[in-house]
Write a protein that holds these residues in place. Structure first.
Motif, PDB file in Angstrom:
ATOM      1  N   ASP A 233       1.009  -1.251   0.109  1.00 43.15           N
ATOM      2  CA  ASP A 233       0.049  -0.169   0.030  1.00 43.15           C
ATOM      3  C   ASP A 233       0.642   1.224  -0.049  1.00 43.15           C
ATOM      4  OD1 ASP A 233      -1.759   1.993   0.498  1.00 43.15           O
ATOM      5  OD2 ASP A 233      -2.935   0.953   1.985  1.00 43.15           O
ATOM      6  N   ARG A 269      -5.274   0.737  -0.887  1.00 49.32           N
ATOM      7  CA  ARG A 269      -5.283  -0.097  -2.222  1.00 49.32           C
ATOM      8  C   ARG A 269      -4.048  -0.619  -2.416  1.00 49.32           C
ATOM      9  NH1 ARG A 269      -3.138   1.239  -7.257  1.00 49.32           N
ATOM     10  NH2 ARG A 269      -3.955   0.347  -8.965  1.00 49.32           N
ATOM     11  N   SER A 271      -0.875  -2.035  -4.497  1.00 46.68           N
ATOM     12  CA  SER A 271      -0.128  -2.361  -5.854  1.00 46.68           C
ATOM     13  C   SER A 271       0.931  -3.078  -5.932  1.00 46.68           C
ATOM     14  CB  SER A 271       0.375  -0.615  -6.324  1.00 46.68           C
ATOM     15  OG  SER A 271      -0.822   0.242  -6.237  1.00 46.68           O
ATOM     16  N   TYR A 304      -2.047  -4.479   2.642  1.00 49.83           N
ATOM     17  CA  TYR A 304      -2.432  -2.974   2.235  1.00 49.83           C
ATOM     18  C   TYR A 304      -3.700  -2.961   3.329  1.00 49.83           C
ATOM     19  CZ  TYR A 304      -5.962  -5.894  -0.538  1.00 49.83           C
ATOM     20  OH  TYR A 304      -7.178  -6.662  -0.736  1.00 49.83           O
TER      21      TYR A 304
END
Length: 339
Positions: A233, A269, A271, A304
């Protein structure tokens, strides 16, 4: 103006938080021993805010120096504590250094808080306390797992020390559990400035793009994730800085509902490493030379945040995009390398 002490205030997150504090109308005193930061950061802060914070070079491991500091500064109303050693690998090699630096300094600060009736304390914690999570996204109620490094253990122990102290004193504290801060101030006056080889992904990316590193190593592409690389995150450092200001204001205005509160600070979120690499290339137009190498011991697969509590209780939310963060990190790298 309320005077706030920021320990480690010339470091990466600390310096951006000092900017946010000064812009919010606080008077800031910085303590830093410059072991992992540069005095030049002070000029960057001043250029952004047109205000030079008070600065004292001080090693918080020296108890008498800490005692003497608080005798000189009797009007401090809150402390944001960043000062700590933070390299996971180094902590494995030098555990006693990490326990001394990260725990003793906290204890000395809390002792002075009690001695001088300083009731507001913000602690720089980490999502490392969650380890490999059982469930995603991670809420503040998730189990604190056994630490996989002395660094991670110091964060866990520090939270316990603060909780125990809050239960027997008038100190009110908020621990902010950060996820992965990236980026720089949009002015490129301050940013992440790692000493030696970067331990974090984004400065390694920018140094590779700048030609300081031949190759960016991506540790594993066989994780159970959509593209095989680890997921994290990534939060813009100025969003993180703002969270400290909001948390401090919560304590100063006595809106806290307990003497010790915990908040996740992330975007909510996840990634992947390869997503970050691709986003950097797209935003900057720079092609990165990277290679896939073996997994790195101790890396968790995916982490996250669930940021609901910070969003609703603190009224704080991450506002800046990853692309904005990566563009600012590259702008900063270009400035310091005169590219």
């Amino acid at each position: 103006m309320k005077k706030i002490l920021v320990t480690g205030g010339l470091g990466y997150i600390g310096s951006h938080t000092v900017v946010a504090l000064q812009e919010a109308g606080f008077e800031v005193v910085i303590v830093d021993n410059l072991s992992n930061s540069s005095i030049n950061v002070l000029e960057g802060i001043t250029n952004i805010t047109s205000t030079s914070p008070i600065f004292e070079r001080l090693d918080l491991r020296v108890k008498q120096d800490v005692v003497d500091f608080f005798k000189r500064h009797t009007d401090i109303e809150g402390i944001i504590h960043f000062a700590a050693s933070k390299a996971v690998g180094e902590s494995v090699e030098k555990p006693l250094l990490y326990y001394e630096n990260n725990l003793n300094t906290l204890i000395y600060l809390l002792q002075e808080c009690m001695a001088h009736s300083i009731h507001n304390f913000i602690f720089s914690s980490s999502c490392t306390v969650y380890g490999e999570p059982d469930k995603l996204p991670i809420t503040e109620n998730a189990a604190v797992k056994e630490a996989i490094s002395p660094y991670g253990n110091t964060k866990q122990i520090s939270e316990e020390i603060i909780l125990d102290t809050c239960q027997v004193s008038e100190i009110k504290s908020i621990a902010l559990r950060y996820f992965n801060p990236i980026g720089a101030h949009h002015s490129a006056e301050i940013g992440e400035l790692p000493v030696g080889v970067p331990q974090n992904l984004v400065p390694f990316i920018t140094q590779t793009a700048a030609g300081l590193r031949d190759t960016l190593s991506i540790f594993g592409n066989d994780y159970p994730t959509p593209d095989g690389s680890c997921i994290r995150d990534y939060i813009h450092v100025m969003d993180l800085a703002h969270a400290h200001v909001v948390a401090l204001q919560r304590l100063l205005s006595v809106k806290n509902t307990a003497n010790y509160e915990i908040f996740n600070v992330g975007t909510g979120r996840g990634s992947s490493v390869l997503e970050v690499v691709n986003a950097f290339e797209k935003v900057t137009g720079e092609k990165l030379n990277y290679k896939i190498v073996d997994r790195r011991p101790g890396d968790v697969v995916s982490v996250y945040a669930d940021t609901t509590k910070a969003n609703t209780t603190l009224g704080w939310k991450a506002e800046r995009s990853m692309e904005e963060a990566l563009a600012s990190a590259w702008k900063w790298e270009q400035k310091i390398r005169n590219l």
